[in-house]
Design a protein around this motif. Structure first.
Motif, PDB file in Angstrom:
ATOM      1  N   PRO A 179       0.845  -1.207   0.000  1.00 23.08           N
ATOM      2  CA  PRO A 179       0.000   0.000   0.000  1.00 23.08           C
ATOM      3  C   PRO A 179       0.878   1.254   0.000  1.00 23.08           C
ATOM      4  O   PRO A 179       1.976   1.240   0.565  1.00 23.08           O
ATOM      5  CB  PRO A 179      -0.784  -0.110   1.318  1.00 23.08           C
ATOM      6  CG  PRO A 179      -0.638  -1.529   1.757  1.00 23.08           C
ATOM      7  CD  PRO A 179       0.657  -2.014   1.207  1.00 23.08           C
ATOM      8  N   VAL A 213      -4.726   6.180   1.375  1.00 21.92           N
ATOM      9  CA  VAL A 213      -3.798   5.093   1.089  1.00 21.92           C
ATOM     10  C   VAL A 213      -4.267   4.349  -0.152  1.00 21.92           C
ATOM     11  O   VAL A 213      -5.422   3.926  -0.226  1.00 21.92           O
ATOM     12  CB  VAL A 213      -3.713   4.104   2.283  1.00 21.92           C
ATOM     13  CG1 VAL A 213      -2.729   2.982   1.970  1.00 21.92           C
ATOM     14  CG2 VAL A 213      -3.313   4.835   3.553  1.00 21.92           C
ATOM     15  N   GLU A 243      -4.382   1.166  -1.931  1.00 20.43           N
ATOM     16  CA  GLU A 243      -4.197  -0.232  -1.557  1.00 20.43           C
ATOM     17  C   GLU A 243      -3.635  -1.034  -2.724  1.00 20.43           C
ATOM     18  O   GLU A 243      -3.635  -0.583  -3.865  1.00 20.43           O
ATOM     19  CB  GLU A 243      -5.524  -0.838  -1.087  1.00 20.43           C
ATOM     20  CG  GLU A 243      -6.208  -0.057   0.034  1.00 20.43           C
ATOM     21  CD  GLU A 243      -5.448  -0.093   1.357  1.00 20.43           C
ATOM     22  OE1 GLU A 243      -4.436  -0.826   1.461  1.00 20.43           O
ATOM     23  OE2 GLU A 243      -5.856   0.623   2.284  1.00 20.43           O
ATOM     24  N   THR A 244      -3.183  -2.252  -2.439  1.00 21.77           N
ATOM     25  CA  THR A 244      -2.601  -3.101  -3.482  1.00 21.77           C
ATOM     26  C   THR A 244      -3.637  -3.497  -4.532  1.00 21.77           C
ATOM     27  O   THR A 244      -3.286  -3.849  -5.647  1.00 21.77           O
ATOM     28  CB  THR A 244      -1.993  -4.375  -2.867  1.00 21.77           C
ATOM     29  OG1 THR A 244      -2.996  -5.050  -2.099  1.00 21.77           O
ATOM     30  CG2 THR A 244      -0.827  -4.029  -1.962  1.00 21.77           C
TER      31      THR A 244
END
Length: 201
Positions: A71, A114, A116-117
């Motif tokens: 992230p 953030v 995220e992946t």
């Protein structure tokens, strides 16, 4: 085999394997002269490779970072981190679009964001812009919990009745009071407060 993950949460490795499996499955349909075994063996190998890799990433953080990525903090303390955005090749239009999708139109309201992946954006608003909760006002609230599904699509779910220490006789009696029987019920749930919700077909 890939576990309970949405398509948007698949790692690049999972996504590529899924595409290759689809391609391999199409070979016997296109080349009827090829033996079916020539396609099944690679499918089985790829499937096993996917399962092994998913288990390996459960226990190895290093492997998880290599396969799935990490992230990235895009907004920190209300400030855009341009270098992180460049690393992720994530432009301002993408950022503003995902913020609007969450009902946020002012970047100044964001404390942290953030990436995220999975490519989704997680956003934490500044404290003064978060909705007020009962805890903020010092109000105690009763326990809610999850309602227990007793009937679904006309079928009585016996194990759920046992969990709440009830039986089918009690359920049939409750439904008879409403002029119904289980097979005529689309959904019946019992709340933690003891209230029975019934939606007939």
């Amino acid at each position: 085999m890939m576990g309970k993950r949405e398509i948007g949460q698949l790692s690049p490795f999972d996504f590529v394997v899924a595409i290759i499996i689809a391609e391999l499955a199409a070979i016997p349909m296109e080349a009827t002269d090829e033996p079916l075994w020539n396609s099944i063996l690679p499918l089985v190998i790829l499937g096993l490779l996917e399962v092994v890799m998913s288990y390996a990433t459960l226990f190895s953080r290093t492997l998880r970072c290599i396969v799935c990525g990490r992230p990235q903090v895009i907004i920190k303390s209300g400030q855009l981190l341009r270098n992180e955005m460049r690393k992720a090749r994530y432009n301002l239009d993408d950022l503003l679009g995902q913020l609007r999708d969450k009902g946020i139109v002012d970047v100044g309201e964001v404390e942290f964001a953030v990436l995220e992946t999975s490519g989704k954006l997680s956003v934490i608003l500044k404290s003064q812009y978060r909705p007020v909760t009962p805890a903020d006002l010092g109000i105690s609230t009763p326990y809610e919990g999850l309602p227990t599904v007793l009937v679904m699509d006309g079928s009585v779910i016996g194990e759920n009745l046992k969990e709440v220490n009830l039986d089918e006789n009690w359920l049939n009696e409750q439904l008879r009071e409403r002029g119904l029987e289980p097979k005529k019920v689309l959904l019946a749930t019992l709340g933690t407060d003891g209230r029975l919700f019934v939606n007939e077909k």
